[in-house]
Design a protein around this motif. Structure first.
Motif, PDB file in Angstrom:
ATOM      1  N   ILE A 289      36.932  34.379  48.831  1.00  0.00           N
ATOM      2  CA  ILE A 289      36.667  34.259  47.397  1.00  0.00           C
ATOM      3  C   ILE A 289      37.460  35.171  46.590  1.00  0.00           C
ATOM      4  O   ILE A 289      37.555  36.527  47.004  1.00  0.00           O
ATOM      5  N   TYR A 290      38.034  34.713  45.639  1.00  0.00           N
ATOM      6  CA  TYR A 290      38.847  35.614  44.814  1.00  0.00           C
ATOM      7  C   TYR A 290      38.395  36.039  43.573  1.00  0.00           C
ATOM      8  O   TYR A 290      37.915  35.126  42.840  1.00  0.00           O
ATOM      9  N   THR A 291      38.168  37.171  43.339  1.00  0.00           N
ATOM     10  CA  THR A 291      37.672  37.898  42.166  1.00  0.00           C
ATOM     11  C   THR A 291      38.835  38.755  41.338  1.00  0.00           C
ATOM     12  O   THR A 291      39.845  38.755  41.771  1.00  0.00           O
ATOM     13  N   TYR A 292      38.191  39.184  40.234  1.00  0.00           N
ATOM     14  CA  TYR A 292      39.245  39.996  39.352  1.00  0.00           C
ATOM     15  C   TYR A 292      39.554  41.119  40.043  1.00  0.00           C
ATOM     16  O   TYR A 292      40.772  41.558  40.113  1.00  0.00           O
ATOM     17  N   GLN A 293      38.842  41.846  40.664  1.00  0.00           N
ATOM     18  CA  GLN A 293      39.181  43.364  41.300  1.00  0.00           C
ATOM     19  C   GLN A 293      39.669  43.212  42.554  1.00  0.00           C
ATOM     20  O   GLN A 293      40.653  43.751  42.926  1.00  0.00           O
TER      21      GLN A 293
END
Length: 179
Positions: free
Chosen positions: A145-149
């Protein structure tokens, strides 16, 4: 977009773990495979529609210490949904953010988040019949899962993979009772 908010509410109702303590969590790697469906349908309705859910799975992040995610499949209006909530602080995921599922045969399937921008670590995906078939025929090994941080990577055991495939089959065949 209102429906996505409904599905998020459904996720919180199903999980009931908004104050979950990740350091005391145990992932579901060590649990045995489930051979029955264990699908739950309560008399609760969400906007006058019934829903069902499969048992949640707890996934431990491979690249973070003491970070877990709740993985749960559910069904509403004859559509199967995948809910993932990363149990970490300030996990911001935007709409259309990518989740990759990597299979043992090397195939990588990418999905976009159907849920609105949030910093609660919630990823929601509504599957169509073709996606359910492709997922259930593949042996999943990694969920990214790719998130902002930062990015989160969850390794799946054979038991977890079996349970996810079993739940997909069960939910696909399950007819929601209207009483």
């Amino acid at each position: 977009m209102k429906n996505i908010k409904d599905y998020c509410s459904l996720f919180f109702i199903l999980c009931g773990l908004s104050m979950f303590n990740a350091q005391n969590a145990v992932d579901s790697i060590s649990k045995t495979a489930q051979f029955d469906c264990k699908i739950t349908q309560t008399k609760q309705k969400m906007h006058n529609k019934y829903f069902v859910s499969a048992p949640e799975l707890r996934l431990r992040a491979n690249n973070q210490s003491y970070v877990y995610a709740l993985f749960q499949l559910g069904k509403r209006e004859n559509k199967v949904f995948m809910y993932i909530r990363i149990l970490d602080k300030n996990v911001c995921i935007k709409k259309d953010q990518i989740l990759d599922i990597q299979c043992l045969n090397g195939k990588v399937v990418s999905y976009k988040n159907d849920f609105h921008v949030n910093c609660d670590g919630i990823f929601v995906k509504k599957f169509n019949a073709k996606e359910i078939k492709n997922l259930s025929q593949s042996e999943m090994s990694i969920i990214k899962i790719y998130t902002y941080q930062k990015n989160y990577e969850f390794l799946l055991s054979r038991t977890q993979n079996y349970n996810i495939n079993n739940q997909l089959h069960c939910l696909s065949a399950y007819k929601i009772k209207q009483s």
